[in-house]
Design a protein around this motif. Sequence first.
Motif, mmCIF file in Angstrom:
data_model
loop_
_atom_site.group_PDB
_atom_site.id
_atom_site.type_symbol
_atom_site.label_atom_id
_atom_site.label_comp_id
_atom_site.label_asym_id
_atom_site.label_seq_id
_atom_site.Cartn_x
_atom_site.Cartn_y
_atom_site.Cartn_z
ATOM 1 N N PRO A 35 4.291 4.333 -3.050
ATOM 2 C CA PRO A 35 3.074 4.767 -2.247
ATOM 3 C C PRO A 35 2.445 6.168 -2.469
ATOM 4 C CG PRO A 35 5.161 4.694 -0.640
ATOM 5 C CD PRO A 35 5.397 4.014 -2.080
ATOM 6 N N GLY A 36 1.362 6.363 -2.836
ATOM 7 C CA GLY A 36 0.895 7.586 -3.134
ATOM 8 C C GLY A 36 1.038 8.395 -4.591
ATOM 9 N N ARG A 37 1.839 7.556 -5.446
ATOM 10 C CA ARG A 37 2.058 8.095 -6.601
ATOM 11 C C ARG A 37 1.014 7.733 -7.622
ATOM 12 N NH1 ARG A 37 8.319 7.075 -8.112
ATOM 13 N NH2 ARG A 37 7.293 8.209 -10.094
ATOM 14 N N TYR A 38 0.337 6.705 -7.503
ATOM 15 C CA TYR A 38 -0.614 6.142 -8.447
ATOM 16 C C TYR A 38 -2.164 6.341 -8.034
ATOM 17 C CZ TYR A 38 3.184 4.011 -10.979
ATOM 18 O OH TYR A 38 4.233 3.728 -11.837
ATOM 19 N N ALA A 39 -3.174 6.732 -9.066
ATOM 20 C CA ALA A 39 -4.655 6.801 -8.713
ATOM 21 C C ALA A 39 -5.321 6.136 -9.501
ATOM 22 C CB ALA A 39 -4.686 8.328 -9.189
ATOM 23 N N LEU B 48 -2.390 -1.185 0.242
ATOM 24 C CA LEU B 48 -1.792 -0.324 -0.721
ATOM 25 C C LEU B 48 -2.124 1.226 -0.322
ATOM 26 C CD1 LEU B 48 -2.704 -2.027 -3.872
ATOM 27 C CD2 LEU B 48 -0.716 -2.119 -2.845
ATOM 28 N N ASP B 49 -1.223 2.245 -0.761
ATOM 29 C CA ASP B 49 -1.605 3.646 -0.647
ATOM 30 C C ASP B 49 -1.813 4.118 -2.129
ATOM 31 O OD1 ASP B 49 -1.611 6.369 -0.295
ATOM 32 O OD2 ASP B 49 0.387 6.442 0.575
ATOM 33 N N ILE B 50 -3.140 4.455 -2.493
ATOM 34 C CA ILE B 50 -3.427 4.755 -3.865
ATOM 35 C C ILE B 50 -4.540 5.951 -3.874
ATOM 36 C CG2 ILE B 50 -2.229 3.186 -5.340
ATOM 37 C CD1 ILE B 50 -5.024 1.563 -5.257
ATOM 38 N N LEU B 51 -4.454 6.913 -4.541
ATOM 39 C CA LEU B 51 -5.532 7.905 -4.702
ATOM 40 C C LEU B 51 -6.698 7.316 -5.217
ATOM 41 C CD1 LEU B 51 -5.936 10.884 -3.805
ATOM 42 C CD2 LEU B 51 -5.014 11.486 -6.021
ATOM 43 N N HIS B 52 -7.877 7.731 -4.888
ATOM 44 C CA HIS B 52 -9.234 7.832 -5.508
ATOM 45 C C HIS B 52 -9.603 9.009 -5.932
ATOM 46 C CE1 HIS B 52 -13.903 7.519 -4.985
ATOM 47 N NE2 HIS B 52 -13.490 7.134 -6.169
#
Length: 333
Positions: free
Chosen positions: A161-165, A188-192
Amino acid sequence: MPKTTAALPRRATLAAMAALATPGLICPALAQNEANWPNAPVRFIGIFPPGGGTDIMTRLWCQKMSELTSQQFVIENRAGAGGNVGTEAIARAAPDGYTIGLASVGALAIAPTLYARLPFDPNRDFSYISGMYQLPNLLVINNDVPARTVPELIALLRANPGRYAYASSGSGTTVHLSGEMFKYLANLDILHVPYRGGAPAHIDLLGGRVHMIFDNIPQALLLAREGKVRALAVTGAARSPQAPDIPTMAEFLPGFEITSWGGVMGPAGIPPAIIARINALTRQALESPDLIRRLAENGGTPWYTSAEEFIRFRAANEAGFASLIRASGARVE
């Protein structure tokens, strides 16, 4: 008393003034000029940078319109804020039919809910003319991402979680909302990471600075066919005829469906005769076999509508995206 030569011009002038004040007497001449549109080059405002999927579709339509009218359609790219900069420029243009531009799902169906304030009002500031194309988005990932299917990608993202964008061509685009729908439906926890168009987003995707993008299919599919990225799924309701081996997102996440669209519009107040003329020419363009073929080669489908149908479609599409935006918590970044 005989008529004098001086009286005749005066009476002619009075008659002309009366004609101006009488509805319908001079309008036919004006309507004839409007029906002969265009009599000069047309400026077409593209709202994204050159090279992306929407720009490709726009240029194909403009080229065909130039052939049909024997007038130049000059594209002016005004990018920024997910298409809002160019859309504002269209709204502020003179309503004479010689500055028109791209009506985009992002600016007209997504932005009204996503942005607290916009420099234009989709219901008031535009003359809607016709649809132009529809096309799905395509999920592609950097080749170094250790996933080869959507289920594998979901498992990877959940484990990190939080490691991919994921990249987008700007906040408020279907590229952005496809990513938000992915996050929402798969939890999911992904960065935009938003960019000023698809082309710069692809540069960072290839460089590994972002890991995935749900981009319009033309450019994304080209990169995948060249082996530069890995294609996982399309966002349309059905598989794309251009890539029938690539599954849909809905095959893994039921209810996942987003289709990008573009149309033709101008500022509010364009005379109805010009709107009708552009609409008729657009229909002729979109029925031409060569344009149908070239749109298909780039993953698009011709999408003609009447002006009235386009107005109704936009309003309904805005309502649908509003539900997704509120449910997913999507925001401008």
